[in-house]
Design an enzyme around this catalytic site. Sequence first.
Site, mmCIF file in Angstrom:
data_model
loop_
_atom_site.group_PDB
_atom_site.id
_atom_site.type_symbol
_atom_site.label_atom_id
_atom_site.label_comp_id
_atom_site.label_asym_id
_atom_site.label_seq_id
_atom_site.Cartn_x
_atom_site.Cartn_y
_atom_site.Cartn_z
ATOM 1 N N HIS A 25 60.466 -4.020 88.802
ATOM 2 C CA HIS A 25 59.739 -5.001 89.612
ATOM 3 C C HIS A 25 60.059 -6.395 89.078
ATOM 4 C CE1 HIS A 25 55.605 -6.126 91.608
ATOM 5 N NE2 HIS A 25 56.475 -7.128 91.684
ATOM 6 N N GLU A 208 47.555 -5.647 94.646
ATOM 7 C CA GLU A 208 47.678 -6.737 93.653
ATOM 8 C C GLU A 208 46.439 -7.617 93.854
ATOM 9 O OE1 GLU A 208 50.899 -9.496 94.438
ATOM 10 O OE2 GLU A 208 50.776 -10.412 92.444
HETATM 11 N N1 ADE Z 1 56.897 -12.560 95.455
HETATM 12 C C1 ADE Z 1 57.247 -12.876 94.209
HETATM 13 N N2 ADE Z 1 56.297 -12.490 93.351
HETATM 14 C C2 ADE Z 1 55.333 -11.886 94.081
HETATM 15 C C3 ADE Z 1 54.095 -11.270 93.777
HETATM 16 N N3 ADE Z 1 53.631 -11.179 92.530
HETATM 17 N N4 ADE Z 1 53.355 -10.774 94.799
HETATM 18 C C4 ADE Z 1 53.788 -10.874 96.042
HETATM 19 N N5 ADE Z 1 54.944 -11.443 96.383
HETATM 20 C C5 ADE Z 1 55.717 -11.939 95.412
HETATM 21 ZN ZN ZN Z 2 56.189 -8.810 92.795
#
Ligand code: ADE
Ligand code: ZN
Length: 346
Positions: A25, A208
């Site tokens: 990631h 997230e």
């Molecule tokens: N693009 C880059 N970093 C990201 C993240 N943490 N969450 C969503 N989109 C992203």
């Molecule tokens: Zn990301």
Amino acid sequence: MTTLPRIDRDRLPALLEAMPKAELHIHIEGSLEPELMFRLAERNGVALPYPSVEALRAAYAFKDLQSFLDIYYAGASVLRTEQDFHDMAWAYLVKAAQEHVVRAEIFFDPQTHTARGVEMGTVVAGLSGALERARRELGVSCDLILCFLRHLSEEDAFQTLEQALPYRDRFIGVGLDSSERGHPPEKFARVFARCRELGLHLVAHAGEEGPPEYIRSALDVLHVERIDHGVRCVEDPALVRRLAEQRVPLTVCPLSNVKLCVFSRMEDHNLGQLLARGLVATVNSDDPAYFGGYLNQNFQACFEALPLDATHAWQLASHSFEASFADAADKRRWHERLAETFEQFA
Ligand code: ADE
Ligand code: ZN
């Protein structure tokens, strides 16, 4: 390895550094360091809204995902030529190799570039050229994953897929990123179904900032193989059980989570809980140039702040290989190297 060798606590930092690991990631645009950003801005005659590297770094104080994304997309505007994309990816891969990353699955956001008039072919040629060089010169196994921006429409995602198909052999999968809240996975059901027919690997950011329901729909509607972040799964115990039983990997990004205020402090991060509940959690850097650290700094920060030991280090590295899209022979080889490293630290 059934029983791990005993490793003293004071040797943990060196072990974390030396152990082979996969990074699953990492947004390549998030690896663009301010120094390179300024060099590219000058090379391409692009004006940046900050007078210096220091002033730019000082602006990296985020209150949530959106406040970061606004700066991140503005930073990407310096990328214009194939050479620019090559230089950015090469810088990341050199760093990854130094950190004993043996496998990197690298996200890129083509819509950020095509919307500014940069051709898909330019983006893909620059990035895939750097990856090819890294395989050859650094011995790092690496591949690209194309991400759709979820704040844009599904129609836009379909057009992006169409533009990328001439380069089908240069990326192994698709993902879903950008502003999560208000943009549920369902919005991209049809384009993910098409990608599935094309035999691409599927992943998506979920849980997230968004709720656990987004993790469920990423699995049930998009049929993703991994969840990016996923830390909010703990709010739904039935979902946690399902993720554990089905061994759905979570690509957790600890420094990112603290920088974007998903957790107030690293001491509050739930990585230890995720492991304790049997989840296939991994550690990743997300956007290292913005969040204060590459992969090894993410490991160090977690192990300093949380009650984690060498067994957890083993699990995290082992999970990273299990969760990767590499072939079985490579995974076996990396596991053997992991065991050798642990023996050296016993
Ligand atoms: N693009 C880059 N970093 C990201 C993240 N943490 N969450 C969503 N989109 C992203
Ligand atoms: Zn990301």
